[in-house]
Design an enzyme around this catalytic site. Structure first.
Site, PDB file in Angstrom:
ATOM      1  N   LEU A  88       0.816  -1.218   0.000  1.00  0.00           N
ATOM      2  CA  LEU A  88       0.000   0.000   0.000  1.00  0.00           C
ATOM      3  C   LEU A  88       0.851   1.270   0.000  1.00  0.00           C
ATOM      4  O   LEU A  88       0.567   2.234   0.710  1.00  0.00           O
ATOM      5  CB  LEU A  88      -0.963   0.006   1.185  1.00  0.00           C
ATOM      6  CG  LEU A  88      -1.991  -1.128   1.240  1.00  0.00           C
ATOM      7  CD1 LEU A  88      -2.840  -1.026   2.498  1.00  0.00           C
ATOM      8  CD2 LEU A  88      -2.865  -1.127   0.006  1.00  0.00           C
ATOM      9  N   CYS A  89       1.930   1.257  -0.795  1.00  0.00           N
ATOM     10  CA  CYS A  89       2.764   2.459  -0.917  1.00  0.00           C
ATOM     11  C   CYS A  89       3.064   2.733  -2.393  1.00  0.00           C
ATOM     12  O   CYS A  89       4.183   3.088  -2.768  1.00  0.00           O
ATOM     13  CB  CYS A  89       4.055   2.318  -0.116  1.00  0.00           C
ATOM     14  SG  CYS A  89       4.924   0.756  -0.324  1.00  0.00           S
ATOM     15  N   GLY A  90       2.046   2.535  -3.232  1.00  0.00           N
ATOM     16  CA  GLY A  90       2.195   2.841  -4.648  1.00  0.00           C
ATOM     17  C   GLY A  90       3.201   1.931  -5.333  1.00  0.00           C
ATOM     18  O   GLY A  90       3.264   0.725  -5.074  1.00  0.00           O
TER      19      GLY A  90
END
Length: 323
Positions: A88-90
């Site tokens: 969930l950090c691109g």
């Protein structure tokens, strides 16, 4: 067309997801602030070491280190790769892993067949295991809690292997933190080290003044910082003639390993700050998308509700006319 109940359920689901992404964005923002403070606390040590080493190298042209000497043939390569333990950090992790594979393919084309990876972060450790590349150990905890002592141990292991001929070249792969809205994927040579005075301190171009990631905020910071560019401190000799005790080689053997330790630790702090910044941006984007989707669903719900009311009114009016 979806029923009113289905649209209402969808709105509740999106709203719940929005609360989660908004909370994760706030958590990432707080962690980013702590990561920036860690970099700021490291900068005085980095600046002083840079000043001492620059002055020493400029005043002593004959200063050489064993870590500057390239091996005649590159057969064994070590990669220190920094990623995160969670998602969930691109594109933070995927970009690092793609660059790692690209570097490995480049060396394979040059005839290099032996690799060892120091995986700092769960994502790169899982990728290394999947590719069946030899791993130098388990460094998952460092991705969550940066430690200067652990980084010094990694640096010592690499330098000993380099001096012993077990490794011919070492590279770092990580995200260099420039600002909350800009993280640069970086491939940096660790060994043999470049001790030219121009290269020392070249990576110190971070903006640690803001956690804002919106386009307008970044544009404002760029314009404001245009007139305040960081000036590199000139390497001016402190003395025309150094008296070196006990000898030049011993002093270099003390200074250069400290610089190498700092390179490993600095890359870890940069990667850690970049991870939180990337997650903050990703969660901000997800929250904005949820807001837009909620607006569309609310509009669709109101249209469907109005159509149902109009249909009921027409049925009532039609029944009255028939009677």
């Amino acid at each position: 067309m979806a029923s009113l109940k289905e649209i209402k359920t969808r709105i509740a689901s999106v709203n719940s997801t929005r609360k989660i992404t908004s909370a994760m964005k706030m958590v990432a923002s707080s962690k980013l602030h702590h990561a920036q403070v860690a970099i700021q606390n490291m900068l005085p040590y980095e600046s002083l070491l840079e000043h001492i080493l620059k002055s020493f190298l400029v005043s002593t042209p004959d200063a050489r280190s064993i870590f500057e000497e390239s091996h005649s043939e590159v057969r064994r390569v070590a990669l220190v790769v920094y990623s995160s333990n969670s998602s969930l950090c691109g594109g933070f992790n995927s970009n690092v892993l793609k660059l790692m594979e690209q570097v490995i393919h480049e060396y394979q084309k040059q005839g290099v067949s032996e690799f060892v990876v120091y995986p700092i972060g769960r994502k790169v450790a899982e990728k290394v295991a999947k590719l069946q590349i030899p791993s130098a150990g388990d460094f998952l905890e460092l991705a969550e809690k940066p430690s200067a002592r652990a980084c010094a141990e990694i640096s010592r292991a690499l330098t000993e292997a380099y001096m012993g001929g077990k490794i011919d070249k070492v590279e770092l792969i990580y995200h260099h933190f420039k600002s909350a809205g800009s993280q640069i994927l970086t491939r940096r040579q660790f060994l043999p080290i470049d001790l030219s005075t121009e290269s020392i301190g070249s990576m110190n171009d971070r903006d640690l003044t803001s956690n804002l990631v919106t386009a307008k905020a970044q544009e404002y910071l760029r314009k404001k910082g245009a007139s305040k560019k960081r000036e590199q401190e000139a390497a001016v000799p402190l003395n025309d003639n150094f008296l070196v005790e006990p000898d030049l080689a011993t002093v270099m053997q003390k200074l250069v390993p400290k610089l190498l330790n700092l390179m490993i630790y600095t890359a870890l702090l940069d990667s850690n700050a970049s991870e939180h910044a990337a997650r903050m941006v990703a969660m901000q984007t997800a929250t904005d998308n949820a807001d837009e989707l909620l607006r569309d669903l609310s509009l669709q719900y109101n249209k469907s509700r109005q159509a149902a009311i109009t249909s009921e009114l027409l049925d009532i009016v039609g029944g009255t006319v028939n009677n």
